[in-house]
Design a protein around this motif. Structure first.
Motif, short mmCIF file in Angstrom:
data_model
loop_
_atom_site.label_atom_id
_atom_site.label_comp_id
_atom_site.label_asym_id
_atom_site.label_seq_id
_atom_site.Cartn_x
_atom_site.Cartn_y
_atom_site.Cartn_z
N ILE A 210 2.06 -34.60 19.28
CA ILE A 210 0.62 -34.38 19.14
C ILE A 210 0.40 -34.07 17.66
N PRO A 211 -0.15 -35.00 16.89
CA PRO A 211 -0.17 -34.87 15.43
C PRO A 211 -0.75 -33.56 14.91
N GLU A 212 -1.73 -32.98 15.61
CA GLU A 212 -2.36 -31.76 15.09
C GLU A 212 -1.54 -30.51 15.34
N HIS A 213 -0.43 -30.61 16.10
CA HIS A 213 0.41 -29.44 16.35
C HIS A 213 1.52 -29.32 15.31
N ALA A 214 2.13 -28.15 15.24
CA ALA A 214 3.19 -27.90 14.26
C ALA A 214 4.37 -28.83 14.49
N GLY A 215 5.10 -29.11 13.41
CA GLY A 215 6.22 -30.03 13.49
C GLY A 215 7.57 -29.36 13.58
N ASP A 216 7.61 -28.09 14.02
CA ASP A 216 8.90 -27.40 14.09
C ASP A 216 9.50 -27.45 15.49
N GLY A 217 8.90 -28.23 16.39
CA GLY A 217 9.43 -28.37 17.73
C GLY A 217 8.69 -27.56 18.76
N ARG A 218 7.98 -26.53 18.31
CA ARG A 218 7.22 -25.70 19.23
C ARG A 218 5.82 -26.26 19.38
N GLY A 219 5.15 -25.83 20.43
CA GLY A 219 3.76 -26.18 20.60
C GLY A 219 3.11 -25.09 21.42
N LEU A 220 1.87 -25.31 21.80
CA LEU A 220 1.24 -24.38 22.73
C LEU A 220 2.01 -24.41 24.04
N VAL A 221 1.83 -23.39 24.87
CA VAL A 221 2.58 -23.30 26.12
C VAL A 221 2.42 -24.60 26.91
N GLY A 222 3.55 -25.14 27.37
CA GLY A 222 3.53 -26.38 28.14
C GLY A 222 3.67 -27.62 27.31
N THR A 223 3.71 -27.49 25.98
CA THR A 223 3.90 -28.66 25.13
C THR A 223 5.06 -28.42 24.18
N MET A 224 5.84 -29.45 23.97
CA MET A 224 6.92 -29.38 22.99
C MET A 224 6.84 -30.61 22.11
N GLN A 225 6.94 -30.39 20.81
CA GLN A 225 6.85 -31.45 19.83
C GLN A 225 8.24 -31.93 19.43
N PRO A 226 8.35 -33.16 18.89
CA PRO A 226 9.58 -33.52 18.21
C PRO A 226 9.85 -32.50 17.09
N ALA A 227 11.09 -32.05 16.99
CA ALA A 227 11.43 -30.97 16.05
C ALA A 227 11.83 -31.56 14.70
N LEU A 228 10.97 -31.36 13.70
CA LEU A 228 11.24 -31.86 12.35
C LEU A 228 11.99 -30.81 11.55
N ARG A 229 13.11 -30.38 12.05
CA ARG A 229 13.98 -29.45 11.32
C ARG A 229 15.40 -29.68 11.80
N VAL A 230 16.33 -29.63 10.90
CA VAL A 230 17.74 -29.85 11.24
C VAL A 230 18.26 -28.62 11.98
N HIS A 231 18.85 -28.83 13.16
CA HIS A 231 19.31 -27.72 13.97
C HIS A 231 20.39 -28.18 14.94
N VAL A 232 21.05 -27.20 15.56
CA VAL A 232 21.99 -27.42 16.65
C VAL A 232 21.51 -26.60 17.83
N ASP A 233 21.51 -27.17 19.03
CA ASP A 233 20.90 -26.51 20.18
C ASP A 233 21.59 -25.22 20.61
N GLN A 234 22.91 -25.13 20.42
CA GLN A 234 23.65 -23.98 20.94
C GLN A 234 24.65 -23.50 19.88
N ALA A 235 24.77 -22.19 19.73
CA ALA A 235 25.88 -21.58 19.00
C ALA A 235 26.97 -21.24 20.02
N PRO A 236 28.21 -20.97 19.59
CA PRO A 236 29.29 -20.71 20.56
C PRO A 236 29.00 -19.59 21.54
N SER A 237 28.34 -18.53 21.09
CA SER A 237 28.02 -17.42 22.00
C SER A 237 27.13 -17.90 23.13
N ALA A 238 26.19 -18.81 22.80
CA ALA A 238 25.30 -19.34 23.81
C ALA A 238 26.05 -20.28 24.75
N GLY A 239 27.07 -20.97 24.21
CA GLY A 239 27.85 -21.87 25.05
C GLY A 239 28.53 -21.15 26.19
#
Length: 337
Positions: free
Chosen positions: A172-201
């Protein structure tokens, strides 16, 4: 252009005091906290260490948004945006131009254990795609989950798969590009990341399968993200993945991801010009990417930095990206280090 909000540590000031208490400790003075995993076998060089070099590759050049150096607090994201409540992060990113190589025609050169990602063919009925696009969670869990479980078992040789969540993303172009959105919406995440760290694994196993965790953690455990377009061919914000063998341990920075009920850990990523990035041009609905988020086996690829990218070859009015990602615990109970 910067797809982030807030700064460290002042970014916490816009969060209500009650929410700050639930997030207690998320802003604290800390040195750069990086992962302790080796990015290669500790005993010898092997086939898993050889980086792929493509001859005369097709590629695009675009900005990648990496964690901005110089932070003084542990990087932290809140998982969703709720105006007036959850709307801040202490994370800042900055853009670095980088070459992204098109894997089309060269898909078989990459694998989960070598590069950390793999491109596969897996067609699903159009009706199922429409159910997913309509975010019908019951249909997704009852019909799509079993299909992904079988794909993971068949492809990896795992004897058990447990899917713990999924995310449908719609740009949704008017929403932030960091992957978050309003509740119930998720944007493509325009930031380099890894989904899990070892502790989360390991924590995921204990959280989702507590009665079996001790036994399951004796064998090999992976977390794999199965990513699929929903409006292929992708013309807008395709997904790019980095070859694990080009990533150094000091590039990965442990980052809190705060949910309303708990806090997990992911990785933010610092820029390194040696990173090798790939995407698949005009990716179709039957072309999935398997992305390794965690692996307890230490002599293989263990994580995959990834990000949505702005493709400079996209048409002027592209069909906005929609996609689904399934995250699963993948168990090889007979395999030991």
């Amino acid at each position: 252009m910067m797809p982030t909000r807030g700064s460290a540590p002042e970014g916490s000031k816009s969060i209500s005091s009650s929410v700050r208490r639930r997030m207690s400790g998320w802003v604290y003075k800390a040195e750069c906290v990086t992962h302790k995993m080796s990015t290669a076998s500790t005993t010898r060089a092997s086939e898993y260490d050889k980086i792929v070099i493509l001859k005369n590759p097709n590629s695009v050049r675009t900005n990648l948004w990496y964690l901005k150096p110089g932070f003084t607090a542990k990087p932290t994201f809140v998982s969703v945006t709720v105006p007036g409540v959850f709307e801040s992060s202490n994370v800042e990113h900055e853009a670095y131009p980088h070459e992204i190589t098109d894997v089309r025609g060269h898909e078989k050169l990459f694998s989960l254990d070598k590069s950390g990602f793999e491109f596969l063919q897996d067609a699903v009925p159009d009706e199922m795609i429409q159910h997913i696009r309509n975010s019908r969670d019951e249909e997704i869990e009852n019909k799509y989950y079993p299909r992904v479980e079988e794909l993971l078992k068949t492809h990896t040789g795992a004897d058990r798969v447990f899917i713990f969540d999924h995310t449908v993303r719609k740009r949704i172009p008017e929403h932030a590009g960091d992957g978050r959105g309003l509740v119930g919406t998720m944007q493509p995440a325009l930031r380099v990341h890894v989904d899990q760290a070892p502790s989360a694994g390991t924590g995921r196993v204990k959280r989702h399968l507590p009665d079996e965790a001790e036994k399951l953690l004796r064998g090999r455990v992976q977390i794999i993200n199965v990513w699929r377009p929903l409006v292929g061919p992708i013309e807008d914000h395709p997904l790019a993945v980095a070859d694990y063998r080009s990533v150094k341990p000091e590039d990965l920075v442990v980052t809190d991801l705060v949910y309303p009920g708990h806090t997990g850990e992911t990785y933010s990523v610092l820029y390194n010009p040696e990173h090798r990035w790939y995407y698949k041009s005009r990716q179709q609905n039957d072309e999935v990417i398997m992305i390794k988020c965690f692996d307890s086996k230490t002599d293989r690829a263990r994580v995959t930095p990834h990000t949505a990218i702005r493709d400079p070859t996209s048409p002027k009015n592209p069909r906005l990206r929609e996609s689904i990602e399934i995250r699963a615990l993948v168990f090889h109970t007979q395999e030991r280090d």
